[in-house]
Motif scaffolding. Structure first.
Motif, PDB file in Angstrom:
ATOM      1  N   GLY A  22       0.796  -1.226   0.000  1.00 38.98           N
ATOM      2  CA  GLY A  22       0.000   0.000   0.000  1.00 38.98           C
ATOM      3  C   GLY A  22       0.826   1.272   0.000  1.00 38.98           C
ATOM      4  O   GLY A  22       0.328   2.336   0.361  1.00 38.98           O
ATOM      5  N   ALA A  23       2.083   1.188  -0.391  1.00 34.71           N
ATOM      6  CA  ALA A  23       2.944   2.376  -0.394  1.00 34.71           C
ATOM      7  C   ALA A  23       2.454   3.385  -1.422  1.00 34.71           C
ATOM      8  O   ALA A  23       2.146   3.030  -2.559  1.00 34.71           O
ATOM      9  CB  ALA A  23       4.382   1.977  -0.702  1.00 34.71           C
ATOM     10  N   ALA A  24       2.388   4.635  -1.001  1.00 29.46           N
ATOM     11  CA  ALA A  24       1.887   5.692  -1.881  1.00 29.46           C
ATOM     12  C   ALA A  24       3.029   6.613  -2.306  1.00 29.46           C
ATOM     13  O   ALA A  24       3.908   6.950  -1.508  1.00 29.46           O
ATOM     14  CB  ALA A  24       0.816   6.501  -1.163  1.00 29.46           C
ATOM     15  N   LYS A  25       2.987   7.010  -3.556  1.00 31.37           N
ATOM     16  CA  LYS A  25       4.020   7.872  -4.115  1.00 31.37           C
ATOM     17  C   LYS A  25       4.101   9.205  -3.369  1.00 31.37           C
ATOM     18  O   LYS A  25       5.188   9.673  -3.031  1.00 31.37           O
ATOM     19  CB  LYS A  25       3.739   8.106  -5.598  1.00 31.37           C
ATOM     20  N   VAL A  41      10.160   9.878  -8.442  1.00 30.86           N
ATOM     21  CA  VAL A  41       9.805   8.840  -7.474  1.00 30.86           C
ATOM     22  C   VAL A  41       9.021   7.789  -8.231  1.00 30.86           C
ATOM     23  O   VAL A  41       8.027   8.109  -8.894  1.00 30.86           O
ATOM     24  CB  VAL A  41       8.964   9.394  -6.299  1.00 30.86           C
ATOM     25  N   TRP A  42       9.464   6.542  -8.134  1.00 35.13           N
ATOM     26  CA  TRP A  42       8.789   5.432  -8.819  1.00 35.13           C
ATOM     27  C   TRP A  42       8.506   4.335  -7.806  1.00 35.13           C
ATOM     28  O   TRP A  42       9.406   3.869  -7.108  1.00 35.13           O
ATOM     29  CB  TRP A  42       9.665   4.897  -9.943  1.00 35.13           C
ATOM     30  N   VAL A  43       7.245   3.932  -7.702  1.00 36.63           N
ATOM     31  CA  VAL A  43       6.817   2.894  -6.768  1.00 36.63           C
ATOM     32  C   VAL A  43       6.411   1.665  -7.568  1.00 36.63           C
ATOM     33  O   VAL A  43       5.575   1.753  -8.475  1.00 36.63           O
ATOM     34  CB  VAL A  43       5.635   3.378  -5.899  1.00 36.63           C
ATOM     35  N   ALA A  44       6.994   0.521  -7.234  1.00 38.19           N
ATOM     36  CA  ALA A  44       6.685  -0.736  -7.932  1.00 38.19           C
ATOM     37  C   ALA A  44       5.294  -1.210  -7.545  1.00 38.19           C
ATOM     38  O   ALA A  44       4.907  -1.144  -6.384  1.00 38.19           O
ATOM     39  CB  ALA A  44       7.720  -1.793  -7.577  1.00 38.19           C
ATOM     40  N   ARG A  45       4.567  -1.704  -8.512  1.00 35.44           N
ATOM     41  CA  ARG A  45       3.224  -2.229  -8.270  1.00 35.44           C
ATOM     42  C   ARG A  45       3.126  -3.725  -8.525  1.00 35.44           C
ATOM     43  O   ARG A  45       2.293  -4.400  -7.945  1.00 35.44           O
ATOM     44  CB  ARG A  45       2.208  -1.501  -9.161  1.00 35.44           C
ATOM     45  N   ASN A  46       3.954  -4.240  -9.437  1.00 37.08           N
ATOM     46  CA  ASN A  46       3.880  -5.666  -9.732  1.00 37.08           C
ATOM     47  C   ASN A  46       5.286  -6.196  -9.963  1.00 37.08           C
ATOM     48  O   ASN A  46       5.808  -6.048 -11.060  1.00 37.08           O
ATOM     49  CB  ASN A  46       3.008  -5.911 -10.963  1.00 37.08           C
TER      50      ASN A  46
END
Length: 133
Positions: A22-25, A41-46
């Motif tokens: 559930g990390a939010a950018k 900022v890049w957040v991995a989703r899969n």
């Protein structure tokens, strides 16, 4: 537009690991933005659980690594370190050994030899009795 790994200097990039799904950018931007201007900022989703943060100045990245490693971000204790620039695909999974042809020590040949020998023997047998296939 360039790919994430192609943009900027490597010493400005930070890996953030052990994030929850559930990390939010915007949450990462607010926590890391305190140390200096951010480029990306890049957040991995899969698969989820990690992110990359890129600063404009490498000194800001150093400060963020020193201060935030082991801290709680997005309700999880995270690992913050400089990005190595290498892909870590397959990490955490056991690696499979390279495929090799079947080999049996007693016979001294692999399955392809055995198949070809049977194939040859079949024709020899058929030719000796003049059978049709």
């Amino acid at each position: 537009m360039s790919h994430w790994r192609d943009s900027g200097a490597l010493d400005c990039k930070i890996y953030v690991g052990d994030l929850g799904s559930g990390a939010a950018k915007h949450e990462l931007e607010s926590r890391f933005g305190k140390y200096g201007p951010l480029r990306n900022v890049w957040v991995a989703r899969n698969p989820p659980g990690f992110a990359f943060v890129e600063f404009e100045d490498p000194r800001d990245a150093d400060d963020a690594v020193k201060e935030l490693d082991g801290r709680v971000i997005c309700d999880r204790r995270v690992r913050v370190e400089h990005s190595s620039g290498r892909s870590r695909r397959g990490r955490g999974r056991p690696s499979q050994p390279p495929r090799r042809p079947y080999y049996h020590e007693d016979r001294g040949h692999d399955r392809y030899d055995r198949y070809s020998r049977r194939y040859v023997q079949k024709y020899v047998f058929c030719y000796s009795f003049t059978c049709q296939l």
